[in-house]
Design a protein around this motif. Structure first.
Motif, PDB file in Angstrom:
ATOM      1  N   GLN A 830      -1.589  -1.760   6.892  1.00 11.32           N
ATOM      2  CA  GLN A 830      -0.905  -3.036   6.648  1.00 11.32           C
ATOM      3  C   GLN A 830       0.264  -3.242   7.607  1.00 11.32           C
ATOM      4  O   GLN A 830       0.593  -4.386   7.938  1.00 11.32           O
ATOM      5  CB  GLN A 830      -0.392  -3.084   5.202  1.00 11.32           C
ATOM      6  CG  GLN A 830      -1.499  -3.024   4.150  1.00 11.32           C
ATOM      7  CD  GLN A 830      -1.684  -1.614   3.630  1.00 11.32           C
ATOM      8  OE1 GLN A 830      -1.559  -0.645   4.378  1.00 11.32           O
ATOM      9  NE2 GLN A 830      -1.999  -1.498   2.355  1.00 11.32           N
ATOM     10  N   GLY A 834       0.583  -6.390  10.037  1.00  9.12           N
ATOM     11  CA  GLY A 834       1.802  -7.208  10.043  1.00  9.12           C
ATOM     12  C   GLY A 834       2.366  -7.363  11.440  1.00  9.12           C
ATOM     13  O   GLY A 834       2.850  -8.436  11.819  1.00  9.12           O
TER      14      GLY A 834
ATOM     15  N   ASN B 110       1.487  -6.832  -0.965  1.00 10.05           N
ATOM     16  CA  ASN B 110       0.791  -7.362   0.217  1.00 10.05           C
ATOM     17  C   ASN B 110       1.539  -7.052   1.511  1.00 10.05           C
ATOM     18  O   ASN B 110       1.200  -7.587   2.556  1.00 10.05           O
ATOM     19  CB  ASN B 110       0.598  -8.873   0.080  1.00 10.05           C
ATOM     20  CG  ASN B 110      -0.580  -9.367   0.904  1.00 10.05           C
ATOM     21  OD1 ASN B 110      -1.611  -8.702   0.970  1.00 10.05           O
ATOM     22  ND2 ASN B 110      -0.433 -10.501   1.565  1.00 10.05           N
ATOM     23  N   ALA B 112       4.331  -8.095   2.534  1.00  6.43           N
ATOM     24  CA  ALA B 112       4.551  -9.444   3.028  1.00  6.43           C
ATOM     25  C   ALA B 112       5.656  -9.533   4.072  1.00  6.43           C
ATOM     26  O   ALA B 112       5.667 -10.445   4.884  1.00  6.43           O
ATOM     27  CB  ALA B 112       4.866 -10.373   1.854  1.00  6.43           C
ATOM     28  N   ARG B 163       1.140 -12.751   5.461  1.00  7.96           N
ATOM     29  CA  ARG B 163       1.144 -11.926   4.245  1.00  7.96           C
ATOM     30  C   ARG B 163       1.978 -12.551   3.133  1.00  7.96           C
ATOM     31  O   ARG B 163       1.690 -12.359   1.956  1.00  7.96           O
ATOM     32  CB  ARG B 163       1.592 -10.515   4.591  1.00  7.96           C
ATOM     33  CG  ARG B 163       0.575  -9.843   5.464  1.00  7.96           C
ATOM     34  CD  ARG B 163       0.973  -8.481   5.964  1.00  7.96           C
ATOM     35  NE  ARG B 163      -0.215  -7.846   6.470  1.00  7.96           N
ATOM     36  CZ  ARG B 163      -1.107  -7.214   5.700  1.00  7.96           C
ATOM     37  NH1 ARG B 163      -0.881  -7.098   4.407  1.00  7.96           N
ATOM     38  NH2 ARG B 163      -2.190  -6.707   6.221  1.00  7.96           N
TER      39      ARG B 163
END
Lengths: 938, 181
Positions: A830, A834, B110, B112, B163
């Motif tokens: 992740q 990102g 997530n 984010a 995200r």
């Protein structure tokens, strides 16, 4: 890269000029579920195996806890007084006339500062700018002098209360009437920062030694006449630089003699100055306590060591007596612009004029625009020679100029890195890339994400796209013909490390529907959307990571109960290193560390000295210095250059592997009642965790705690500290490890801690912070000539982008994009994703939206903010219509690559190429604004 | 000192604050930061563009509204009730976070945010959106558009928004009653 700043004095003695330095990542006392140094992470942050369910700092950040340096006031800091003074700088909006002073009468008596600091005060008190060749001549422009750059500070105003500070700042912030100017002198920038040239001519074959290359011969350096570099005279029999110039002349002759069998393209490109716009502006809170003669600082920075050292140097020369300099760092963000920035030094100055109270100097957004480091504007002339028959590139030239503004910072290095990246993903048999790094009155440009490569590779990718059009072939096919493959030499003559997989990326892009269906989609879209034109563009780049002088330290310890502690030099700048480093350790150890300490500077177990001249040292000097087994070229590196996953992670990986090899594995063998021979071919690297137990092969699963306790009982290794150094290759050294014999490891210093059951003689060796520092028997540093390599580590990424151009408004909408990258095995998938998404957004901003004039109308005049500087919004980046794929690692032994910068770049030229596909017009300067498109269409 | 001040009383995160003497020109963000030590609402631009500084203004009729604190004077909030980022999660008696809100939980799961500086503003904006949808559910096909309308004003420099937006969509879809059946 060259680091002009020596840390030698600091690390030789542990002090700078007699002042003890202490740097620590801040342990926050604010309410909330906090992760701070040494405190356990949130209980449920792991997925039960070896991956995080969320970032280790996520709960803090999502609940508004104090995490950023900017969040803290004196009252939040243990041991500090509660009183908080506030300060601001007055910055001059003109840099072409003599500064004669400030007139603060508009403030009235009530709002005059409690302390006004001018250049003469600093001079009187012995405060001067350290390393003026890097940071600039002075802190505050003296009366009677023309400022060196727009936005240069002229006065510091300190207030003991917030209300008056706030009111005063509001009253004078945009008031040019407060400045008294004298005669117009014209600009007064520092001398230009330097010029460098990389010339390579391959040998008889790509594998043969080069006829000429920077790594074999030399980078060519030049002084200036005006803005023109004065290159050495070419000579085939002269010194290395003269021979390099002779090679450059031969390449020039090849271009001049190009016939009809070759395509010759000459194009010029420009890339604008942009602001990093890190959401947290630069700030610091500094308490100089005369009573204890201590300097206590909390400052936002990516380079804490540098800030602490500079502060100590400044104090040592001043009238302010200090025995101790302590720096706390919160989390921060800067995209490189908080690495070696000058602002922290102003925060230090402000603290000295607090009259014993802490002083907070925190820029607002206008001030950040006025003073924060910018991405360099580049002007680039290219020439490319392509064989019309084979479609192979014969030669490429690039002549670059960049504007570093009025402070040097890393401008010279940025220019050089830009030049070495200009080849993008292509093999060039002959190449000549030069850069002139100019000084000007602009706000300084410096270290920022992309570091020169964004500018040059974008241009190359636009040039290649246009070349394919001229040749009448597919743009990805042309790339495949010329792709830089494993084992080939870069334009510096260095062979990159590891497998280059650019060809695989190109093959995948070539069959992606965005590419294969682009013509049909264009027709369909334009029929459905009258007044709009559709286009698809592609670009593919590879970005170096690391600096060629990457140093790090990590220590891993396991206690009797099996709890693991990690101490590391890394700090959090948003990229997630405080999440990924424990994950790295956990996957090797079988247990994610229970306690973590970041930003550690106290390393008693690593009693090393460093010359900190790792970029400029001669081989002879290094050969002499390295005889001292406690010497290293560099002690530790700032958070920069995409260095977390690979370089900082190496220290984590190697300490973990050593802890398994010398501690956990022999302990497990004992518990199994086996010896190394009897379990072969199983070895320490086979030990791993399954359902919370350590296993290897089909042997009995063991609890981690039981193995740890056994390691302690047997006196095995229970703690490992390593120092690592990479000069485009890992330094290695031989160590006599107890019970293991002489071993060669990819670290240059090693220290071990033994469990309680160790013999008295072994324990007696644990003299360095409770560790046995093993003086290395031999060390193998990569040759200093590698400093000319530019880079040997590349991270590649390609982006396909789909745009629509509105013929009426000229607006470009990004409809979708797809990227293909090779990040190596992900640590935390992740976090990579990102980076890709965020990098692409930043690239879209550069390509389409963000722009700063350099001079009088630019950010140095103090009137810029995000109302007129257009950052990309969610509606600009195709939030719902983007995707990315990563190449699968080729082997389990592959290592993660530094991806934090490459993600920004490919989308920029891809958009330019897509706009061309849409409207048939090529743009050569960024950003591609609606006005430019409308002008082109009319 | 000639700076004019006035007594200010308001409700912050459910607790009565004041009266506090506050200069008439003090912005709400500075009141939160310098007077209340609530620094989670972040100063980004100071001119109302980036929305890192927003708080929730709770109206007496139950409506909630996102409000920029960097361009709104502290005294505007006199007698009003605001929720700052520090007031979203449930906390225990020691002030430790006991339970995140669904928006906060979705953001962390997530991944984010990266640096997290803009996160308080996104939590605030997304929370107000959820509360609005509870009163006026949205058709599924309009959901992405509604998320943009609520959050496009928020600037994030690290993550590219993806995200955050995915997390908001996830939590809206997972919360009964926000999307029309």
């Amino acid at each position: 890269m060259s680091n002009p700043i020596s840390r030698r004095d600091f690390f030789k003695t542990g002090v700078v000029a007699g002042i003890t330095i202490h740097v620590s990542l801040f342990a926050t006392p604010a309410p909330g579920t906090l992760v701070s140094n040494g405190e356990p992470p949130p209980a449920d942050w792991l997925d039960g195996k070896d991956a995080p369910r969320f970032r280790v700092d996520a709960i803090q950040k999502v609940t508004g806890a104090k995490t950023f340096t900017r969040d803290f006031r004196a009252r939040d800091l243990e041991g500090w007084p509660r009183e908080q003074s506030h300060a601001f700088l007055i910055r001059v909006p003109r840099a072409d006339r003599i500064f004669e002073g400030v007139d603060l009468s508009t403030l009235g008596d009530d709002l005059l500062p409690d302390r006004l600091v001018l250049a003469e005060d600093l001079q009187r008190d012995g405060i001067s700018m350290p390393h003026t060749e890097f940071y600039g001549e002075w802190f505050l422009v003296p009366k009677g002098k023309t400022p060196h750059l727009l936005g240069e500070p002229v006065a510091l105003l300190v207030y003991k209360d917030f209300a008056r500070f706030d009111a005063a700042k509001r009253r004078i912030q945009f008031d040019e009437g407060i400045f008294r100017f004298g005669a117009v002198t014209g600009p007064n920038p520092p001398p230009n920062y330097g010029a460098a040239r990389y010339v390579r001519i391959e040998g008889a074959s790509p594998d043969a030694p080069d006829e000429n290359s920077p790594i074999r011969d030399s980078i060519i350096f030049a002084g200036f006449k005006g803005e023109q570099p004065q290159w050495p005279a070419p000579s085939r029999t002269g010194d290395a630089m003269a021979r390099g110039m002779a090679a450059a002349m031969r390449i020039e002759q090849e271009f001049a003699a190009a016939g009809d069998d070759a395509l010759l393209m000459r194009r010029s490109y420009t890339s604008q100055s942009i602001d990093a716009s890190a959401m947290e502006t630069e700030n610091g809170n500094v308490w100089y306590d005369p009573a204890t003669q201590s300097m206590n600082m909390m400052i936002a920075t990516q380079s804490p060591y540098e800030v602490a050292e500079r502060a100590a140097e400044m104090l040592a020369k001043s009238k302010f007596v200090a025995k101790k300099v302590a720096l706390k760092c919160g989390h921060t963000v800067g995209y490189g612009t908080k690495d070696h920035a000058v602002f922290p030094l102003y925060a230090v100055v402000a603290g000295l004029y607090g009259e014993g109270r802490p002083v907070r100097l925190a820029m607002d957004r206008f001030e950040q625009f006025q003073m924060g480091l910018k991405r360099h504007a580049f002007w680039m002339k290219y020439a490319l020679l392509v064989d019309r028959k084979t479609h192979r590139f014969r030669a490429m030239q690039g002549e670059f100029k960049c504007d570093g503004g009025g402070r040097a910072n890393y401008s010279m290095t940025v220019g050089m890195v830009g030049a070495t990246a200009a080849q993008s993903i292509y093999y060039l048999p002959r190449s000549d890339f030069s850069v002139a790094t100019l000084a000007s009155r602009a706000v300084e440009a410096g270290s920022m994400r992309g570091f020169g490569t964004l500018q040059t590779m974008s241009a190359t990718e636009m040039l290649v796209d246009e070349a394919a059009q001229s040749l009448g072939i597919d743009a990805i096919d042309l790339r495949l013909k010329n792709v830089f493959r494993t084992g080939m030499k870069n334009t510096q003559g260095a062979v990159p490390i590891g497998a280059l997989r650019n060809d695989e990326i190109l093959e995948r892009a070539k069959v992606h529907p965005l590419w294969t269906e682009r013509a049909a989609r264009k027709v369909k879209y334009e029929l459905a959307n009258p007044g709009k034109r559709y286009g698809v563009g592609f670009a593919h780049v590879q970005k170096d990571y690391g600096t060629g002088g990457e140093a790090a330290i990590a220590t891993l310890e396991v206690d009797r109960e099996g709890r693991v502690t990690l101490r590391h030099v890394a700090t959090e700048i948003g990229t997630g290193t405080t999440t990924s480093q424990p994950i790295i350790a956990g996957r090797i150890l079988g247990r994610v560390p229970d306690r973590t300490f970041y930003g550690v500077v106290d390393w008693p177990e690593m009693p090393l000295t460093a010359s900190e001249q790792q970029f400029t040292m001669s081989q002879a000097m290094e050969d002499r210095l390295k005889q001292n087994p406690r010497w290293t070229p560099s002690f530790t590196s700032p958070m920069s250059a995409s260095n977390s996953a690979f370089f900082l992670g190496h220290a984590t990986r190697e300490s973990a592997h050593a802890l398994v090899r010398f501690g956990l594995w022999p302990a497990a063998l004992r518990l199994w009642g086996l010896n190394p021979a009897s379990v072969a071919p199983l070895g320490p690297r086979d030990l791993h965790a399954v359902d919370g137990k350590l296993v290897a092969g089909s042997l009995e699963p063991l609890s981690f705690a039981r193995v740890a306790a056994t390691a302690h009982e047997l006196g095995l290794v229970t703690g490992v500290s390593v120092h690592t150094f990479n000069r485009w290759e890992w330094a290695e050294a031989e160590f006599d490890v107890p019970d293991a014999g002489r071993l060669r490891l990819p670290v240059d210093a090693l220290a071990l801690r033994y469990g309680a059951g160790a013999s008295a003689s072994r324990k007696s060796k644990m003299k360095e912070g409770g560790y046995h520092f093993i003086d290395r028997a031999a060390v193998f540093y990569p040759p200093t000539q590698f400093n000319n390599a530019g880079t040997r580590y590349y991270a590649p990424m390609a982006t396909l982008v789909e745009v629509a151009v509105n013929l009426g408004t000229g607006k470009v909408d990004v409809l979708s994009h797809h990227s293909i990258l090779d990040p190596g095995p992900p640590i935390v998938a992740q976090l990579i994703s990102g980076q890709v998404q965020g990098g692409i957004a930043m690239g879209i901003g550069h390509a389409l939206h963000e722009y700063l004039p350099l001079y009088e109308d630019g950010p140095g005049n103090g009137t810029w903010n995000w109302n007129r500087y257009q950052l990309p919004r969610a509606s600009d980046v195709a939030v719902w219509n983007q995707s990315a794929e990563s190449l699968e690692p080729k082997s389990p032994a592959d290592l993660p690559k530094g991806m934090a910068e490459v993600t920004v770049i490919a989308v920029i030229p891809a958009i330019a190429n897509a706009v061309h596909h849409a409207i048939g017009v090529r743009f050569y300067d960024f950003p591609i604004t609606p006005d430019k498109i409308k002008a082109a269409l009319s | 000192m000639s700076i004019a001040t006035r007594a200010l009383s308001l409700t912050v995160n459910g607790k009565a604050v004041g009266p506090v003497q506050v200069p008439e020109t003090t912005m709400m963000i500075d009141f939160l930061h310098e007077y209340l030590n609530l620094t989670g609402s972040r100063l980004g631009c100071g001119i109302g563009v980036c929305h890192a500084c927003t708080v929730i203004l709770d109206h007496p009729d139950g409506r909630s509204e996102e409000w920029r604190t960097c361009i709104t004077g502290a005294h505007f909030f006199a007698g009003k009730s605001v929720r700052t980022i520090e007031g979203h999660a449930q906390r225990d008696a020691q002030g430790e976070v006991a339970k995140l809100t669904p928006v906060q939980q979705a953001f962390i799961e997530n991944f984010a945010f990266q640096c997290g500086y803009c996160t308080p503003g996104f939590v605030t904006g997304a929370t107000v959106l959820l509360e609005q949808l509870a009163r006026n559910p949205v058709a599924r096909e309009d959901l992405e558009r509604v998320i943009h309308a609520a959050l496009d004003r928020h600037i994030c420099r690290c993550t590219g928004y993806v995200r955050y937006y995915e997390a908001v969509r996830n939590v809206v879809l997972a919360t009964p009653g926000l999307v029309k059946a």
